[in-house]
Design a protein around this motif. Structure first.
Motif, PDB file in Angstrom:
ATOM      1  N   THR A  11     -13.201  40.378  58.643  1.00 40.54           N
ATOM      2  CA  THR A  11     -12.769  40.519  57.244  1.00 40.54           C
ATOM      3  C   THR A  11     -11.623  39.547  56.921  1.00 40.54           C
ATOM      4  OG1 THR A  11     -11.141  42.258  57.757  1.00 40.54           O
ATOM      5  CG2 THR A  11     -13.407  42.944  57.271  1.00 40.54           C
ATOM      6  N   ILE A  12     -11.056  38.943  57.952  1.00 45.10           N
ATOM      7  CA  ILE A  12      -9.993  37.952  57.783  1.00 45.10           C
ATOM      8  C   ILE A  12     -10.650  36.584  57.627  1.00 45.10           C
ATOM      9  CG2 ILE A  12      -7.988  36.848  58.848  1.00 45.10           C
ATOM     10  CD1 ILE A  12      -7.548  39.438  60.439  1.00 45.10           C
ATOM     11  N   PRO A  13     -10.359  35.843  56.549  1.00 41.53           N
ATOM     12  CA  PRO A  13     -11.032  34.558  56.304  1.00 41.53           C
ATOM     13  C   PRO A  13     -10.974  33.595  57.490  1.00 41.53           C
ATOM     14  CG  PRO A  13      -9.822  35.215  54.355  1.00 41.53           C
ATOM     15  CD  PRO A  13      -9.474  36.208  55.420  1.00 41.53           C
ATOM     16  N   MET A  14      -9.796  33.425  58.104  1.00 38.49           N
ATOM     17  CA  MET A  14      -9.695  32.484  59.213  1.00 38.49           C
ATOM     18  C   MET A  14     -10.442  32.994  60.441  1.00 38.49           C
ATOM     19  SD  MET A  14      -8.455  29.542  58.688  1.00 38.49           S
ATOM     20  CE  MET A  14      -8.414  29.099  60.427  1.00 38.49           C
ATOM     21  N   ALA A  15     -10.547  34.298  60.613  1.00 36.23           N
ATOM     22  CA  ALA A  15     -11.330  34.838  61.725  1.00 36.23           C
ATOM     23  C   ALA A  15     -12.805  34.495  61.536  1.00 36.23           C
ATOM     24  CB  ALA A  15     -11.143  36.349  61.819  1.00 36.23           C
ATOM     25  N   GLN A  16     -13.263  34.554  60.305  1.00 34.01           N
ATOM     26  CA  GLN A  16     -14.641  34.168  60.010  1.00 34.01           C
ATOM     27  C   GLN A  16     -14.869  32.696  60.326  1.00 34.01           C
ATOM     28  OE1 GLN A  16     -17.080  36.391  58.799  1.00 34.01           O
ATOM     29  NE2 GLN A  16     -18.459  34.699  59.289  1.00 34.01           N
ATOM     30  N   ARG A  17     -13.899  31.852  59.994  1.00 39.73           N
ATOM     31  CA  ARG A  17     -14.034  30.420  60.285  1.00 39.73           C
ATOM     32  C   ARG A  17     -14.014  30.159  61.783  1.00 39.73           C
ATOM     33  NH1 ARG A  17      -9.775  27.033  57.027  1.00 39.73           N
ATOM     34  NH2 ARG A  17     -10.748  25.432  58.346  1.00 39.73           N
ATOM     35  N   VAL A  18     -13.189  30.913  62.523  1.00 44.36           N
ATOM     36  CA  VAL A  18     -13.161  30.769  63.982  1.00 44.36           C
ATOM     37  C   VAL A  18     -14.524  31.146  64.564  1.00 44.36           C
ATOM     38  CG1 VAL A  18     -12.189  31.700  66.122  1.00 44.36           C
ATOM     39  CG2 VAL A  18     -10.679  31.086  64.218  1.00 44.36           C
ATOM     40  N   ALA A  19     -15.111  32.213  64.030  1.00 46.27           N
ATOM     41  CA  ALA A  19     -16.408  32.670  64.531  1.00 46.27           C
ATOM     42  C   ALA A  19     -17.499  31.631  64.277  1.00 46.27           C
ATOM     43  CB  ALA A  19     -16.778  34.001  63.883  1.00 46.27           C
ATOM     44  N   GLU A  20     -17.405  30.920  63.159  1.00 46.74           N
ATOM     45  CA  GLU A  20     -18.450  29.971  62.766  1.00 46.74           C
ATOM     46  C   GLU A  20     -18.226  28.578  63.333  1.00 46.74           C
ATOM     47  OE1 GLU A  20     -18.225  30.170  58.563  1.00 46.74           O
ATOM     48  OE2 GLU A  20     -19.220  32.139  58.403  1.00 46.74           O
ATOM     49  N   HIS A  21     -17.044  28.304  63.869  1.00 50.05           N
ATOM     50  CA  HIS A  21     -16.720  26.947  64.333  1.00 50.05           C
ATOM     51  C   HIS A  21     -17.504  26.589  65.601  1.00 50.05           C
ATOM     52  CE1 HIS A  21     -14.068  23.422  64.233  1.00 50.05           C
ATOM     53  NE2 HIS A  21     -14.043  23.489  65.565  1.00 50.05           N
ATOM     54  N   ASP A  22     -17.879  25.324  65.735  1.00 50.56           N
ATOM     55  CA  ASP A  22     -18.595  24.851  66.923  1.00 50.56           C
ATOM     56  C   ASP A  22     -17.587  24.516  68.014  1.00 50.56           C
ATOM     57  OD1 ASP A  22     -20.309  23.813  68.763  1.00 50.56           O
ATOM     58  OD2 ASP A  22     -20.674  21.930  67.683  1.00 50.56           O
ATOM     59  N   TRP A  23     -17.208  25.502  68.782  1.00 44.03           N
ATOM     60  CA  TRP A  23     -16.201  25.300  69.819  1.00 44.03           C
ATOM     61  C   TRP A  23     -16.758  24.568  71.041  1.00 44.03           C
ATOM     62  CZ3 TRP A  23     -11.455  25.781  68.334  1.00 44.03           C
ATOM     63  CH2 TRP A  23     -11.153  26.630  67.264  1.00 44.03           C
TER      64      TRP A  23
END
Length: 356
Positions: A11-23
């Protein structure tokens, strides 16, 4: 939510971006291979309400929270970039502090000055209060650093301006005390009665108070010639409508503002008693100009009365003459002339000044 993402609050915007990032394209590798200490620290970072940026591994790969985003300015999406790349323009300054944290030495710095690139206009000075703290794993090995930071640029600049204003206020107060002393002595020498002494003293002190009003009520950091003339005209009640003004925006120092205000009050008061403003048909024009360029620009300010009773030079030079001629000339570093042709008083200030 998969088990590998359970540490993220999506629900945290940056957490969503971390989840979607190609690490997998970074030294950290796929998110499901992250060690527990990294996942826990990332979770703490993202859930914090304070600006935080976790820099992990020898390349200091950045993972930051939503509160940290304003610190980046218009650098864009920096998620997953090395901290040294994000702050490359400041790395010579902050790199040694980061190095200390990577060997286990935490640092707290208050109002630290940095040259940062926020937009296309190049580098700008900014100030930050921050802590670089080492992040260790379960074996005590430093794996990264936590940057906890808040930008203090606005406060530092405000405090600097306040300090300058306070110094200017002290200086102006000392000058005001000296001027009041001179006024008291001058009026005491010239007044023939106690009543005359009282009335003239009250008038002079009132003028000084109005001059301070111009400084305190100005809309900009510096008052302008127009600000001063407008204030004088408003003080003249109905007679102010017979004063016209024309000229460009010319910024004044505090000393110039104070001197010009007092001089205009003196001219306006005398005009209302004896000159153009004492007659219904009388008019006053206030005109100023700034010609030339750079440090050789010429400033001319002129007060011209017409339509009043015939004018003759005063028989006695009082404190008003000092205000109009000596004080005005001294503060502007120029020359002041006051002429008394029969058709009306003409006062002109001429000086060299740089354009602001």
């Amino acid at each position: 939510m998969t088990t590998s993402l359970a540490f993220l609050d999506l629900t945290i915007p940056m957490a969503q971006r971390v989840a979607e990032h190609d690490w997998s394209s970074t030294p950290l590798g796929p998110i499901d291979t992250w060690p527990p200490v990294l996942k826990i620290t990332v979770s703490l970072t993202l859930r914090s309400g304070f600006p935080k940026c976790l820099c992990w591994g020898s390349e200091l790969i950045a993972i930051y929270n939503d509160a940290f985003i304003p610190t980046l300015g218009d650098k864009g999406d920096c998620l997953g970039l090395p901290f040294s790349v994000i702050w490359q323009e400041s790395w010579d300054t902050i790199g040694p502090i980061v190095a200390k944290a990577m060997v286990g030495e935490a640092t707290f710095v208050k109002d630290f000055p940095m040259k940062v690139r926020r937009d296309a206009n190049g580098l700008a000075e900014a100030f930050f209060t921050f802590s670089y703290s080492p992040v260790v794993d379960e074996e005590g090995v430093v794996r990264g650093i936590m940057d906890t930071v808040i930008e203090t640029t606005d406060r530092v600049r405000f405090e600097r301006r306040a300090a300058i204003s306070n110094r200017e206020l002290v200086h102006r107060s000392k000058n005001s005390y000296a001027l009041v002393t001179a006024i008291v002595r001058q009026i005491a020498r010239q007044a023939s009665t106690v009543e005359e002494y009282r009335d003239k003293l009250v008038q002079r002190i009132s003028d000084m108070g109005h001059a301070q009003d111009v400084l305190s009520l100005r809309a900009h950091e510096e008052a302008t010639v127009r600000d001063v003339v407008h204030h004088m005209r408003e003080r003249m009640d109905g007679k102010g409508t017979r004063i016209t003004l024309s000229g460009p925006d010319v910024a004044l120092s505090d000393e110039e503002t104070f001197a010009l205000t007092l001089a205009l009050f003196e001219l306006a008061t005398n005009s209302a008693k004896y000159g153009a403003l004492s007659a219904e048909a009388g008019r006053v024009s206030v005109d100023w100009s700034l010609s030339g360029e750079g440090t050789n620009a010429t400033f001319i300010f002129c007060w011209t009365e017409r339509g009043g009773p015939p004018v003759a030079p005063p028989q006695r030079r009082g404190f008003g003459s000092f205000l109009v001629k000596q004080m005005l000339a001294a503060e502007f570093g120029g020359e002041v002339s006051v002429d008394y042709p029969e058709e009306g008083v003409v006062c002109q200030l001429t000086c060299q000044r740089s354009e602001r």
